[in-house]
Scaffold this motif. Structure first.
Motif, PDB file in Angstrom:
ATOM      1  N   ASP A 125      17.511   1.829  -1.713  1.00 17.29           N
ATOM      2  CA  ASP A 125      17.456   1.138  -2.995  1.00 17.29           C
ATOM      3  C   ASP A 125      16.031   0.789  -3.421  1.00 17.29           C
ATOM      4  O   ASP A 125      15.837   0.066  -4.408  1.00 17.29           O
ATOM      5  CB  ASP A 125      18.290  -0.153  -2.905  1.00 17.29           C
ATOM      6  CG  ASP A 125      19.750   0.143  -2.596  1.00 17.29           C
ATOM      7  OD1 ASP A 125      20.213   1.249  -2.961  1.00 17.29           O
ATOM      8  OD2 ASP A 125      20.411  -0.722  -1.964  1.00 17.29           O
ATOM      9  N   TYR A 126      15.051   1.273  -2.705  1.00 17.99           N
ATOM     10  CA  TYR A 126      13.650   0.972  -3.025  1.00 17.99           C
ATOM     11  C   TYR A 126      13.335   1.533  -4.424  1.00 17.99           C
ATOM     12  O   TYR A 126      13.488   2.737  -4.673  1.00 17.99           O
ATOM     13  CB  TYR A 126      12.759   1.615  -1.970  1.00 17.99           C
ATOM     14  CG  TYR A 126      11.295   1.236  -2.033  1.00 17.99           C
ATOM     15  CD1 TYR A 126      10.884  -0.089  -2.020  1.00 17.99           C
ATOM     16  CD2 TYR A 126      10.308   2.219  -2.089  1.00 17.99           C
ATOM     17  CE1 TYR A 126       9.545  -0.436  -2.056  1.00 17.99           C
ATOM     18  CE2 TYR A 126       8.959   1.885  -2.115  1.00 17.99           C
ATOM     19  CZ  TYR A 126       8.591   0.550  -2.099  1.00 17.99           C
ATOM     20  OH  TYR A 126       7.253   0.210  -2.137  1.00 17.99           O
ATOM     21  N   PRO A 127      12.904   0.680  -5.372  1.00 20.03           N
ATOM     22  CA  PRO A 127      12.762   1.094  -6.780  1.00 20.03           C
ATOM     23  C   PRO A 127      11.942   2.370  -7.010  1.00 20.03           C
ATOM     24  O   PRO A 127      12.354   3.227  -7.800  1.00 20.03           O
ATOM     25  CB  PRO A 127      12.097  -0.136  -7.430  1.00 20.03           C
ATOM     26  CG  PRO A 127      12.559  -1.289  -6.602  1.00 20.03           C
ATOM     27  CD  PRO A 127      12.616  -0.764  -5.191  1.00 20.03           C
ATOM     28  N   PRO A 128      10.778   2.521  -6.334  1.00 22.31           N
ATOM     29  CA  PRO A 128      10.015   3.754  -6.610  1.00 22.31           C
ATOM     30  C   PRO A 128      10.791   5.040  -6.306  1.00 22.31           C
ATOM     31  O   PRO A 128      10.464   6.104  -6.848  1.00 22.31           O
ATOM     32  CB  PRO A 128       8.804   3.619  -5.679  1.00 22.31           C
ATOM     33  CG  PRO A 128       8.629   2.152  -5.500  1.00 22.31           C
ATOM     34  CD  PRO A 128      10.024   1.601  -5.463  1.00 22.31           C
ATOM     35  N   ASN A 135       0.833  -1.209   0.000  1.00 25.56           N
ATOM     36  CA  ASN A 135       0.000   0.000   0.000  1.00 25.56           C
ATOM     37  C   ASN A 135       0.863   1.252   0.000  1.00 25.56           C
ATOM     38  O   ASN A 135       0.524   2.260  -0.622  1.00 25.56           O
ATOM     39  CB  ASN A 135      -0.935   0.007   1.209  1.00 25.56           C
ATOM     40  CG  ASN A 135      -2.038  -1.022   1.079  1.00 25.56           C
ATOM     41  OD1 ASN A 135      -2.381  -1.423  -0.032  1.00 25.56           O
ATOM     42  ND2 ASN A 135      -2.581  -1.469   2.210  1.00 25.56           N
ATOM     43  N   ASN A 136       1.971   1.175   0.694  1.00 23.02           N
ATOM     44  CA  ASN A 136       2.871   2.311   0.773  1.00 23.02           C
ATOM     45  C   ASN A 136       3.508   2.595  -0.592  1.00 23.02           C
ATOM     46  O   ASN A 136       3.748   3.745  -0.958  1.00 23.02           O
ATOM     47  CB  ASN A 136       3.954   2.032   1.815  1.00 23.02           C
ATOM     48  CG  ASN A 136       4.502   3.291   2.426  1.00 23.02           C
ATOM     49  OD1 ASN A 136       3.746   4.122   2.894  1.00 23.02           O
ATOM     50  ND2 ASN A 136       5.816   3.437   2.399  1.00 23.02           N
ATOM     51  N   ARG A 137       3.790   1.513  -1.346  1.00 27.76           N
ATOM     52  CA  ARG A 137       4.366   1.671  -2.686  1.00 27.76           C
ATOM     53  C   ARG A 137       3.443   2.515  -3.574  1.00 27.76           C
ATOM     54  O   ARG A 137       3.900   3.393  -4.312  1.00 27.76           O
ATOM     55  CB  ARG A 137       4.577   0.290  -3.316  1.00 27.76           C
ATOM     56  CG  ARG A 137       5.128   0.339  -4.744  1.00 27.76           C
ATOM     57  CD  ARG A 137       5.011  -1.040  -5.394  1.00 27.76           C
ATOM     58  NE  ARG A 137       5.889  -2.002  -4.751  1.00 27.76           N
ATOM     59  CZ  ARG A 137       7.117  -2.292  -5.201  1.00 27.76           C
ATOM     60  NH1 ARG A 137       7.588  -1.682  -6.267  1.00 27.76           N
ATOM     61  NH2 ARG A 137       7.835  -3.193  -4.582  1.00 27.76           N
ATOM     62  N   LYS A 138       2.122   2.257  -3.465  1.00 25.19           N
ATOM     63  CA  LYS A 138       1.162   3.002  -4.286  1.00 25.19           C
ATOM     64  C   LYS A 138       1.156   4.492  -3.934  1.00 25.19           C
ATOM     65  O   LYS A 138       1.089   5.351  -4.816  1.00 25.19           O
ATOM     66  CB  LYS A 138      -0.239   2.419  -4.084  1.00 25.19           C
ATOM     67  CG  LYS A 138      -0.378   0.983  -4.574  1.00 25.19           C
ATOM     68  CD  LYS A 138      -1.767   0.446  -4.276  1.00 25.19           C
ATOM     69  CE  LYS A 138      -1.880  -1.020  -4.711  1.00 25.19           C
ATOM     70  NZ  LYS A 138      -3.214  -1.597  -4.390  1.00 25.19           N
ATOM     71  N   ILE A 174       2.771  10.130  -5.258  1.00 27.33           N
ATOM     72  CA  ILE A 174       3.428  11.401  -4.935  1.00 27.33           C
ATOM     73  C   ILE A 174       4.493  11.724  -5.989  1.00 27.33           C
ATOM     74  O   ILE A 174       4.594  12.870  -6.467  1.00 27.33           O
ATOM     75  CB  ILE A 174       4.062  11.334  -3.530  1.00 27.33           C
ATOM     76  CG1 ILE A 174       2.965  11.219  -2.464  1.00 27.33           C
ATOM     77  CG2 ILE A 174       4.929  12.556  -3.266  1.00 27.33           C
ATOM     78  CD1 ILE A 174       3.491  10.969  -1.057  1.00 27.33           C
ATOM     79  N   ILE A 175       5.289  10.695  -6.376  1.00 24.44           N
ATOM     80  CA  ILE A 175       6.357  10.928  -7.357  1.00 24.44           C
ATOM     81  C   ILE A 175       5.768  11.293  -8.712  1.00 24.44           C
ATOM     82  O   ILE A 175       6.254  12.212  -9.396  1.00 24.44           O
ATOM     83  CB  ILE A 175       7.251   9.678  -7.455  1.00 24.44           C
ATOM     84  CG1 ILE A 175       8.048   9.523  -6.151  1.00 24.44           C
ATOM     85  CG2 ILE A 175       8.205   9.774  -8.652  1.00 24.44           C
ATOM     86  CD1 ILE A 175       8.841   8.239  -6.055  1.00 24.44           C
TER      87      ILE A 175
END
Length: 725
Positions: A695-698, A664-667, A672-673
């Motif tokens: 290193d988190y892809p988003p 959910n946080n990824r979304k 935001i980005i």
């Protein structure tokens, strides 16, 4: 009256003439047609010849001797200027009519009635005289003779006193608008003045001889009759236990029941005691008092009770509690969340309508035994007087939160507006959290502020921990006043790196080293500084020192780093904020591209239009200066305002970084980005503490990162060493 053998006299027993003998004088005078001079010369009693206006024309020698004046001292004087005002009525009521008076002229019919008069001697001492008035006409001019005798106290003492008292009552009572009633010890009415008709609807004749009880409802007279009896002997009440006035309900002939005020006096000279009751109908006064009391104890806008009524009610609660120890209650302090924004956006009229609607919602929610007050602004107070257990008040608080969260609908300029607000509630239990007004109000207030600090729109029940927190806050508030002067504040700098891991800039972070409490976190003292207004001088100090430090650091290290300085809402709202920034820039000589001002999203949205105006002016006056929105995603800014804000960079709030790698946080982070990219804004990911987060892809789209993974906040000297390494 005449010194003539043809006239009756009563010399044998050397006593005044009888009333019958005195009455015969008038017949003799009218029959013989004597002159005024002849009457004065031959009278055996004191006689004054007086004109209709009260002027003493002449007096005989006996009058001169008895009254203690020379004839010349009284002749020409007005009798009304000599005798007490109370006795004017007796003479005026007996002055004969003049032939010039028309047929419609009302003439007195008491000309031949005996009365008592108080007349001063030459030393001003008042003496009592028995009097009778005889009319006299000569040459069509009307005057009268005032015949005066010294009363025979040995034979007629009681009679004289009664006559004098009766005269006094009559004179006084007929000149006032209040009802005057004389009552004997059996509560029979002996006397009533004409004003009784206005107060009670009964005539004098209907009242005299009737029972006093007829003027009151039966239950009222029964309750107060023993109180009335005290007034017959009030002269013996030296301890003043008897009230001078009583307020009771009376009963009139036609209007039913009405409130009365009765003043009492009694006769101390008669063998049978009586009381004089001066009675006023106070219906109008009571209505006015009720209206004034309502205005004094109620808020004009919402018609809820105010602070004064609250003070009275809670004092009564604690008074009752002393005799009913099982009694429990609660005190709720309510402060609306978001009310200021409604006022600022839609105007004070909409704010007033919101307060009125809130008052109605609270009334509809609570019981009749619960009392609601408005203390001013958007502060409401609820006193719950009947409480079984703590869970009951928790249920009430939840209902209040629900009812206030419902949308408010307003009409303004023919447009409908829907408003949503919240409410922060503080609760003090009675008497668990105090047994006096000052204590429980303080506890409820502390609990309410805790609800505010904890995120608003919730309730908090007081605990002792809140007192310790309040004491700590007080120490912070006091220490802040001298922290800058005593050089207790200092700056730390946390590096901000680019994608390659190179340092691009630093964020200036203020710290406070308290002399007694040691290092105090900004989360503790910044809210206090905001509330007190001290954030303005503190913010100015941060800006000036941060710019000087970065200018010096870039010179020493031959670098081109920027510094990011935090700005609070209070600073941004200050009228001279643009001038403060301008002075700091000029004083330091910093390059404009090396300065960034950080504002939190929630701060900006407190007054978005004003924020846009100020920020646009800053960027216009200082081209190259960049604006950063801190904690982005945590606030509630709309796309409409975000697109208008002159913003260059956003910082993703650390709370989202902390939740990596939750789906959910990824979304949220992607959203935001994507939003920032579409608006062509730079992105900083703050709060990076692990390599996994880095290193988190988003986050590949972020130009900058900041966090403990790269460096903790450093002092200026530590920053120099860090850059060298």
């Amino acid at each position: 009256m005449m010194n003539s053998e043809s006239l009756p006299s009563n010399k044998e027993n050397d006593s005044p003439l009888s009333i019958q003998e005195k009455e015969s004088y008038k017949e003799v005078i009218e029959t013989i047609g004597m002159s005024a001079e002849f009457i004065l010369t031959n009278a055996v009693d004191s006689v004054l010849h007086i004109g209709r206006d009260g002027t003493i024309i002449k007096l005989n020698s006996i009058a001169s001797a008895i009254l203690g004046y020379e004839k010349t001292e009284l002749s020409g004087k007005n009798i009304f200027s000599l005798i007490p005002v109370d006795y004017h009525f007796f003479i005026k009521a007996r002055v004969p009519c003049s032939p010039e008076d028309g047929e419609n002229e009302i003439c007195c019919s008491k000309t031949e009635e005996l009365f008592l008069l108080r007349f001063p001697d030459s030393d001003g001492v008042l003496n009592s005289y028995e009097c009778i008035i005889f009319p006299y006409t000569e040459d069509d001019k009307v005057s009268f003779f005032l015949n005066m005798w010294i009363p025979d106290h040995s034979k007629n003492e009681l009679f004289n006193k009664l006559k004098e008292a009766q005269g006094n009552y009559e004179a006084l009572t007929e000149t006032i608008t209040e009802a005057v009633i004389m009552v004997d010890e059996s509560f029979q009415i002996l006397y009533a003045n004409t004003s009784c008709k206005r107060v009670f609807g009964y005539s004098r004749d209907e009242l005299i001889g009737s029972p006093f009880a007829m003027l009151f409802p039966a239950e009222v007279f029964s309750r107060y009759s023993s109180e009335f009896k005290k007034y017959f002997y009030m002269d013996s009440q030296e301890d003043q236990t008897v009230k001078k006035e009583l307020e009771v309900l009376g009963r009139s002939k036609n209007r039913g029941v009405s409130p009365l005020e009765i003043s009492f006096g009694n006769s101390r000279e008669l063998e049978q005691r009586t009381i004089i009751c001066i009675i006023r109908d106070i219906s109008q006064r009571k209505n006015v008092e009720r209206k004034l009391r309502y205005l004094a104890y109620h808020d004009k806008l919402t018609e809820l009770g105010n602070r004064d009524l609250f003070h009275t009610d809670i004092e009564e609660f604690f008074r009752v509690y002393k005799s009913h120890q099982q009694l429990c209650g609660a005190l709720l302090f309510l402060d609306l969340d978001g009310f200021k924004q409604v006022n600022d956006t839609l105007g004070h009229q909409a704010g007033d309508m919101l307060l009125i609607s809130t008052a109605k919602r609270l009334r509809g929610l609570l019981r009749e035994s619960d009392m609601i007050y408005r203390f001013g602004g958007d502060e409401f107070v609820i006193l719950i007087t009947k409480l079984n257990k703590q869970s009951d008040v928790e249920l009430i608080c939840r209902k209040i939160l629900q009812v206030i969260q419902r949308s408010y609908n307003f009409e303004k300029n023919r447009q409908s507006h829907k408003v949503n607000i919240g409410v922060s509630i503080g609760v003090a239990l009675l008497p668990n959290h105090g047994n006096d007004e000052e204590t429980v109000t303080r506890q409820a207030d502390l609990a309410m502020y805790k609800s505010k600090e904890s995120g608003k729109n919730r309730f908090t029940i007081f605990s002792e921990e809140l007192t310790l927190s309040a004491q700590n806050k007080w120490l912070i508030d006091q220490g802040l006043k001298t922290a800058l002067v005593n050089q207790e504040m200092f700056l730390l700098y946390q590096p901000i790196v680019d994608k390659s891991g190179n340092i691009s800039g630093v964020e200036a972070l203020i710290r406070w080293n308290h002399p007694d409490q040691g290092l105090i976190s900004p989360d503790e003292f910044i809210p206090s500084a905001e509330e007190s207004g001290l954030i303005i001088p503190i913010g100015r100090w941060v800006l000036e020192h941060a710019l000087l430090d970065i200018k010096e650091l870039n010179r020493i290290m031959n670098r081109d780093l920027y510094v990011s300085a935090n700005v609070s809402t209070r600073q941004l709202m200050a009228p001279d904020f643009p001038e403060i920034v301008d002075r700091a820039i000029k004083r330091s000589g910093i390059k404009l591209k090396n300065l960034r001002l950080e504002l939190t999203e929630s701060f900006i949205m407190e007054s978005p239009d004003h924020s846009i105006t100020v920020l646009e002016k800053l960027k216009e006056d200082h081209p190259g200066l960049k604006i950063v929105i801190d904690d982005f995603g945590k606030g509630y800014s709309s796309l409409h305002y975000l697109s208008r804000l002159p913003v260059d960079v956003i910082k993703i709030d650390r709370s989202f970084i902390k939740e990596i790698p939750a789906d959910n946080n990824r979304k949220v982070i992607n959203s935001i980005i994507n939003l920032a990219t579409s608006l062509d804004l730079g992105i900083v990911a703050e709060g990076i503490e692990t390599e996994e987060q880095r290193d988190y892809p988003p986050l590949n789209s972020c130009q900058y990162m900041q966090g403990y993974l790269f460096s903790k906040p450093l002092t200026y000297k530590e920053l120099l060493k860090f850059l060298n390494s």
